[in-house]
Design a protein around this motif. Structure first.
Motif, PDB file in Angstrom:
ATOM      1  N   ALA A 269       6.747   2.173   9.807  1.00  0.00           N
ATOM      2  CA  ALA A 269       5.751   3.055   9.185  1.00  0.00           C
ATOM      3  C   ALA A 269       5.252   4.066  10.207  1.00  0.00           C
ATOM      4  CB  ALA A 269       4.586   2.239   8.636  1.00  0.00           C
TER       5      ALA A 269
ATOM      6  N   ARG B  44       7.388   8.142   4.566  1.00  0.00           N
ATOM      7  CA  ARG B  44       6.641   7.657   5.726  1.00  0.00           C
ATOM      8  C   ARG B  44       6.924   6.192   6.044  1.00  0.00           C
ATOM      9  NH1 ARG B  44       0.629   9.009   4.251  1.00  0.00           N
ATOM     10  NH2 ARG B  44       0.526   7.022   5.333  1.00  0.00           N
ATOM     11  N   THR B  45       7.528   5.456   5.124  1.00  0.00           N
ATOM     12  CA  THR B  45       7.779   4.031   5.331  1.00  0.00           C
ATOM     13  C   THR B  45       9.245   3.728   5.048  1.00  0.00           C
ATOM     14  OG1 THR B  45       5.534   3.529   4.599  1.00  0.00           O
ATOM     15  CG2 THR B  45       7.089   1.695   4.701  1.00  0.00           C
TER      16      THR B  45
ATOM     17  N   ASP C  15       7.413   8.985  -0.203  1.00  0.00           N
ATOM     18  CA  ASP C  15       6.841  10.008   0.679  1.00  0.00           C
ATOM     19  C   ASP C  15       7.541  10.059   2.026  1.00  0.00           C
ATOM     20  OD1 ASP C  15       5.980   7.708   1.923  1.00  0.00           O
ATOM     21  OD2 ASP C  15       3.836   8.099   1.652  1.00  0.00           O
TER      22      ASP C  15
ATOM     23  N   SER D 120      10.474   5.054   1.412  1.00  0.00           N
ATOM     24  CA  SER D 120       9.471   5.204   0.363  1.00  0.00           C
ATOM     25  C   SER D 120       9.520   6.629  -0.171  1.00  0.00           C
ATOM     26  CB  SER D 120       8.080   4.904   0.926  1.00  0.00           C
ATOM     27  OG  SER D 120       7.761   5.816   1.959  1.00  0.00           O
TER      28      SER D 120
ATOM     29  N   ASP E 173       0.817  -1.210   0.000  1.00  0.00           N
ATOM     30  CA  ASP E 173       0.000   0.000   0.000  1.00  0.00           C
ATOM     31  C   ASP E 173       0.855   1.267   0.000  1.00  0.00           C
ATOM     32  OD1 ASP E 173      -2.471   1.508   0.268  1.00  0.00           O
ATOM     33  OD2 ASP E 173      -1.844   1.867   2.342  1.00  0.00           O
ATOM     34  N   GLN E 174       1.924   1.283   0.806  1.00  0.00           N
ATOM     35  CA  GLN E 174       2.686   2.517   1.004  1.00  0.00           C
ATOM     36  C   GLN E 174       4.060   2.524   0.335  1.00  0.00           C
ATOM     37  OE1 GLN E 174       2.855   3.741   5.112  1.00  0.00           O
ATOM     38  NE2 GLN E 174       0.731   3.208   5.525  1.00  0.00           N
TER      39      GLN E 174
END
Length: 751
Positions: free
Chosen positions: A453, A490-491, A488, A486, A61-62
């Protein structure tokens, strides 16, 4: 049920051309559907609800770029230190560029830039990231990956592509056909007729073909694991031959008793067919019952095998009578075709040449049974039964002691998902695994992945150093790779290399230690995953479900046998015998496949933990097969007992009449299951071995040795059932008592 099946059998024979045509249509339609609708099978084993699976879902998902399948190309230079030379670096760089350009690959990491080089400067690991999961990697992409590094090999370098991307579907070759060939030989010896043996085998093959075609047709809508079709084929073929064998054997006996072919088929399907339906139902229930443990891939495997067994039962009670109608008396040995046991020739004349006054189409004027002759009483089955009942106490003690000794390795059983370390020697996965262990140690073949995450990039950035520090302080951790972030932010994904291999007990402990150490990180979810962690999670959940499923199966066996035998002690005895079979089978399988004793005899290259789902799957299958033999042997004992014989006489009679058929049925199952031992895939090899050994123990040691000894020891008490329970239980009429009443009611009064 017996009366209904009696009518079904007669109807199938009368309309045999229509029945055969319908089954051929089913086979063709299912085959066309399989060819057009077949979908890919899955080689991975997911487990919803586990931490490792939640981590994979979160990555998908991320951080999609890190959620695809990974590959590891192990490189070995011709000499130590060569990776540090300009020539060696150029070879590696060219290999990395080639891997990055492969179809389906997102990118490859140069080991010289990230330090993935052995201390002696001879080995390197090239990490390759695919865009999709392992099950979505096409055969062409996998083939291209396996062939990477041709230029380096030409210069004397070893290049071994490996990793999870190599997981594929096990192939069925010609070796398992040996089991079918042995089964055919057993049928010929048992029947003494090529027609009977060929017809039984043909019937089973049509059933397996229809069942497997239907299964592959559904695979487009339901994802099957790669082992599910193998299990379905293995079980469908074995029970298909056995069920047809039982009906054909009873039909032949009915012909020898003087019945017309139509009546002989009707009674065979009504009696032996009833036992087949019950036996098939127990197998189907046990396999479908795998759904109660709530493990998706195991549920699909159980339902797939249950579907082929269902088709085998339907074929046995419909197509088999039709084929027997075409064969007529040719199912008998040549010397028995002309004269039946009542002295009447097959053409309707008596042995002295006078016309017989019976009508072949009328059941009522034919004898329903022929007294057992002295020659029959001297058959091996009767002699064995008399010997067992005479020395029943020593037989029981020796049997229990022997099975107990075989079961001794069972407590040491370890479970894991299959890995490259136990793959066939010479396979690409095994070559890559061994080269990696040689250059870096076993931990590099079982790397873990930690997903961090946070709700924001700042939270993730703050959590990553804390997680890294905790991981580095955890015992048995060899190295922690720098985090991958990632887009963004965030992960984050951190690689963890343990000191021990993926199936080592210390690695299992490490997984729990890491999860405990990172559980308190604030403002971030920290999850552990990777192929090794997934395997440990799956194995633990299956181990937790095993006692529950075993209790369910044992309770079900007691209930079902109460319905059949109208007895309390017989079902309890059968359930205890089943537990003995399971324990001894586990013990032998652990001794061979895990501890390595006599491993060369089964072609096992490297011992290791048993495949995680083997015990629970083995329990389900052996339960159904054990009930098969229990019903076929003990139902005849009960039939003779209720008709006036003593308990000991009934035990001897039941064994005498059933031993030959049960022996043939067991040998056929052992042959079919044993044929899969010759496959290179260690998972299929262990499944075939365990099933073959389990059938051998249950049929020959438990059902044909311990059971008659216990039945003789119990005497009349074996058939005791409280009155209130007798009234509460429905009558399923497996022995055909209702059928006999139905036939007697049709008998005209002769003056």
């Amino acid at each position: 049920m017996a009366t209904l099946l009696y009518r079904l059998g007669r109807g199938a024979l009368r309309r045999r051309r229509l029945v055969v045509a319908l089954w051929l249509v089913v086979l063709v339609v299912a085959g066309l559907a399989a060819a057009t609708l077949r979908g890919p099978t899955a080689s991975n084993f997911t487990m919803p609800g586990t931490e490792s699976q939640r981590a994979l879902d979160l990555l998908a998902d991320q951080f999609p770029a890190a959620s695809g399948a990974t590959g590891t190309i192990t490189v070995k230079a011709p000499a130590d230190g060569q990776l540090a030379t300009p020539q060696g670096q150029a070879v590696v760089q060219e290999l990395v560029q080639e891997a990055s350009a492969l179809p389906g690959v997102v990118g490859a990491v140069n080991p010289l830039q990230v330090g993935a080089v052995s201390p002696n400067g001879r080995y390197a690991l090239v990490q390759v990231q695919f865009a999709t999961g392992g099950d979505d990697v096409t055969d062409d992409q996998r083939t291209a990956y396996e062939e990477v590094g041709a230029a380096a090999r030409a210069q004397g370098w070893q290049v071994a592509p490996g990793g999870e991307v190599l997981g594929g579907e096990p192939e069925i070759g010609s070796t398992e056909a040996l089991g079918v060939l042995v089964a055919a030989i057993v049928l010929i010896i048992t029947f003494g007729s090529l027609v009977a043996a060929g017809m039984t085998m043909l019937n089973a093959l049509i059933g397996v073909g229809a069942g497997m075609a239907g299964l592959f047709a559904l695979s487009g809508a339901v994802q099957l694991t790669s082992t599910a079709p193998i299990l379905a084929l293995m079980l469908g073929l074995a029970v298909g031959i056995d069920y047809s064998l039982f009906i054909t054997s009873r039909h032949r006996q009915n012909l020898l008793d003087g019945l017309s072919p139509e009546e002989a088929v009707g009674r065979a399907v009504g009696t032996a067919g009833s036992a087949v339906v019950f036996a098939g139902a127990t197998v189907v229930i046990a396999l479908a019952g795998l759904a109660v443990v709530d493990i998706p891939f195991l549920t699909v495997m159980g339902l797939a095998a249950a579907g082929t067994v269902t088709v085998a039962v339907l074929v046995a009670i419909t197509l088999q009578p039709a084929l027997l109608g075409f064969a007529g008396r040719r199912v008998l040995p040549r010397r028995l075709r002309s004269v039946s046991t009542d002295g009447t020739a097959a053409n309707g004349t008596a042995a002295d040449g006078t016309a017989a006054d019976e009508d072949d189409s009328d059941v009522t004027d034919r004898p329903t049974a022929t007294p057992t002759t002295t020659d029959e009483r001297n058959r091996f089955g009767f002699r064995w039964a008399r010997l067992i009942t005479r020395f029943r106490v020593p037989v029981i003690l020796v049997g229990l002691l022997g099975l107990g000794l075989l079961a001794l390795p069972t407590p040491d059983m370890r479970l894991a998902l299959p890995g490259a370390a136990t793959a066939a020697v010479g396979s690409p996965a095994r070559v890559a695994n061994d080269l990696t262990v040689e250059g870096f140690g076993p931990g590099f073949t079982g790397r873990l992945a930690v997903v961090v995450a946070g709700d924001s990039p700042q939270a993730t950035s703050a959590a990553v150093p804390q997680v890294t520090a905790l991981l580095q302080r955890t015992e048995n951790v060899l190295a922690v790779a720098p985090p991958q972030l990632s887009p963004d932010g965030r992960t984050a994904l951190l690689g963890v290399v343990p000191k021990t291999g993926p199936t080592d007990e210390a690695t299992e402990t490490l997984v729990h230690d890491i999860r405990g150490a990172v559980s308190g990180i604030p403002d971030a979810d920290v999850l552990l995953t990777g192929v090794t962690a997934i395997g440990i999670d799956v194995s633990e959940k299956l181990s937790d479900a095993l006692p529950i499923y075993l209790l369910l199966v044992v309770g079900l066996s007691v209930l079902l046998l109460m319905l059949v035998f109208r007895s309390l002690l017989v079902p309890i005895k059968a359930a205890l015998g089943f537990l003995l079979t399971v324990a001894a089978t586990f013990g032998i399988t652990v001794a061979v496949f895990q501890q390595g004793h006599l491993a060369d005899l089964v072609g096992l290259d490297t011992p290791g933990p048993l495949i995680s789902f083997l015990p629970i799957l083995l329990i389900g299958i052996l339960f159904g097969l054990a009930m098969d033999y229990e019903v076929f042997l003990v139902s005849r004992m009960r039939e003779d007992f209720v008709h006036g014989e003593t308990a000991r006489q009934a035990t001897i009679s039941g064994m005498g009449h059933g031993a030959r058929v049960v022996t043939a049925a067991a040998l056929i199952m052992i042959s079919v299951f044993g044929g899969f031992v010759f496959l290179e895939d260690p998972v299929i090899k262990s499944m075939g071995f365990a099933l073959a050994i389990g059938v051998a123990i249950d049929a020959f040691v438990v059902r044909m040795t311990i059971v008659p000894a216990v039945m003789s020891l119990l005497g009349d008490r074996a058939w005791w059932l409280p009155r209130w329970l007798n009234r509460a239980l429905p009558n399923v009429d497996i022995e055909g008592e209702g059928l006999r009443t139905h036939l007697e009611d049709r008998t005209p009064t002769h003056v």
